[in-house]
Design an enzyme around this catalytic site. Structure first.
Site, PDB file in Angstrom:
ATOM      1  N   PRO A  93       0.809  -1.226   0.000  1.00 56.89           N
ATOM      2  CA  PRO A  93       0.000   0.000   0.000  1.00 56.89           C
ATOM      3  C   PRO A  93       0.841   1.275   0.000  1.00 56.89           C
ATOM      4  O   PRO A  93       0.367   2.355  -0.288  1.00 56.89           O
ATOM      5  CB  PRO A  93      -0.830  -0.114   1.286  1.00 56.89           C
ATOM      6  CG  PRO A  93      -0.848  -1.575   1.595  1.00 56.89           C
ATOM      7  CD  PRO A  93       0.483  -2.096   1.141  1.00 56.89           C
ATOM      8  N   GLU A 120       2.898  -9.356   7.797  1.00 53.93           N
ATOM      9  CA  GLU A 120       2.803  -7.897   7.882  1.00 53.93           C
ATOM     10  C   GLU A 120       3.714  -7.216   6.866  1.00 53.93           C
ATOM     11  O   GLU A 120       3.794  -5.990   6.822  1.00 53.93           O
ATOM     12  CB  GLU A 120       3.179  -7.436   9.291  1.00 53.93           C
ATOM     13  CG  GLU A 120       2.260  -7.971  10.374  1.00 53.93           C
ATOM     14  CD  GLU A 120       0.798  -7.634  10.098  1.00 53.93           C
ATOM     15  OE1 GLU A 120      -0.035  -8.567  10.139  1.00 53.93           O
ATOM     16  OE2 GLU A 120       0.492  -6.460   9.820  1.00 53.93           O
ATOM     17  N   ARG A 158      -1.121  -7.469 -20.832  1.00 56.95           N
ATOM     18  CA  ARG A 158      -2.064  -7.169 -21.919  1.00 56.95           C
ATOM     19  C   ARG A 158      -1.489  -6.172 -22.904  1.00 56.95           C
ATOM     20  O   ARG A 158      -1.918  -6.098 -24.057  1.00 56.95           O
ATOM     21  CB  ARG A 158      -3.351  -6.589 -21.344  1.00 56.95           C
ATOM     22  CG  ARG A 158      -4.188  -7.536 -20.528  1.00 56.95           C
ATOM     23  CD  ARG A 158      -5.359  -6.800 -19.894  1.00 56.95           C
ATOM     24  NE  ARG A 158      -6.185  -6.146 -20.905  1.00 56.95           N
ATOM     25  CZ  ARG A 158      -7.116  -6.781 -21.623  1.00 56.95           C
ATOM     26  NH1 ARG A 158      -7.295  -8.069 -21.456  1.00 56.95           N
ATOM     27  NH2 ARG A 158      -7.846  -6.139 -22.507  1.00 56.95           N
ATOM     28  N   ASP A 173     -10.002  -0.688 -24.542  1.00 55.01           N
ATOM     29  CA  ASP A 173     -10.272  -0.902 -23.116  1.00 55.01           C
ATOM     30  C   ASP A 173     -10.378   0.436 -22.406  1.00 55.01           C
ATOM     31  O   ASP A 173      -9.757   1.407 -22.797  1.00 55.01           O
ATOM     32  CB  ASP A 173      -9.109  -1.687 -22.474  1.00 55.01           C
ATOM     33  CG  ASP A 173      -9.287  -3.181 -22.669  1.00 55.01           C
ATOM     34  OD1 ASP A 173     -10.316  -3.552 -23.254  1.00 55.01           O
ATOM     35  OD2 ASP A 173      -8.402  -3.934 -22.254  1.00 55.01           O
TER      36      ASP A 173
END
Ligand SMILES: CN1CCN(C(=O)c2nonc2N)CC1
Length: 250
Positions: A93, A120, A158, A173
């Site tokens: 994060p 963690e 992709r 897309d």
């Protein structure tokens, strides 16, 4: 594109290697995926791969020596397989937020070693010594780095030439050229009274292209106006968006 993955749960990645676009790309050799499991480097009887955090607190961290050994082997293999030094990525994060532009950068860059953390997380000194870039798939906390790693790999793969059967589908897309995708329709023409827009049945390719562009611009204006900020629209795009806004809020 060569991608190495460091993960305690390599079997999770069968969703990528055995299914869909990425599965076919692996089969065709457009994408090479190889795996290293830190547990294979454990030397104790219990094959320990986690360790307690200094300073106490809840949870465990990934054990330094087994993780580093896996990363180093993946990096060495990348250099042998591709002749290039890989970019080593850690999913967390705390990383750069993944978006289509970032996926494009990764797809066109050097081979990747993607490190999927568990527990963690990992020791900060491993981040400093072995990780080149931290990437995040969003502001929420998951149980491990495998799903974020698969998201990043799928988004980048992709965009590797030859991976998508019909290259246009990558361009159409959402988030390609920075706009949200237009609505799509398939058979039947009528679903409980909801009909397919007539233009899509017209066979008029120019009108269809303009309709789709207008819908993409309009949807982006309505749902993600932030994507239009600072963006210069060409004459056609500006005209189509103005038409959409006029029809939406006459
Ligand atoms: C140790 N592990 C904690 C959970 N985690 C994430 O939530 C995450 N990774 O990338 N974007 C995210 N959000 C991955 C790493």
């Amino acid at each position: 594109m060569w991608i190495g993955v460091v993960s305690l749960f390599p079997e999770m990645f069968e969703a990528l290697t055995r299914q869909g676009v990425t599965g076919r790309a692996v089969e065709k050799g457009r994408i090479d995926l190889e795996f290293w499991n830190p547990r294979d480097y454990a030397t104790d009887r219990h094959r320990t791969v986690d360790d307690r955090p200094y300073g106490g607190g809840p949870g465990m961290l990934m054990k330094v020596d087994t993780l580093r050994a896996a990363i180093h082997d993946a990096r060495s293999r990348a250099e042998i397989a591709t002749g290039q030094r890989p970019k080593v990525i850690y999913l967390s994060p705390q990383g750069r937020r993944l978006d289509q532009r970032g996926a494009g950068e990764l797809a066109s860059g050097p081979p990747l070693v993607v490190v999927a953390g568990r527990y963690e997380g990992i020791d900060e000194r491993v981040v400093e010594a072995d990780i080149d870039e931290e990437w995040s798939i969003g502001d929420y906390v998951l149980s491990g780095g495998e799903l974020p790693a698969m998201v990043l790999i799928d988004a980048a793969a992709r965009l590797v030439p030859g991976v998508l059967g019909h290259q246009d589908s990558a361009l159409e897309d959402s988030f390609n050229d920075g706009l949200l995708d237009c609505p799509h329709y398939t058979r039947p023409e009528d679903v409980e009274g909801r009909r397919v827009p007539e233009v899509l049945l017209s066979g008029h390719h120019g009108a269809i292209r303009r309709w789709r562009l207008k819908q993409s611009l309009g949807r982006t204006w309505l749902r993600r106006p932030d994507l239009l900020e600072g963006r210069t629209l060409n004459d056609e795009q500006r005209e189509l968006l103005e038409e959409f806004i006029e029809e939406y809020a006459p």
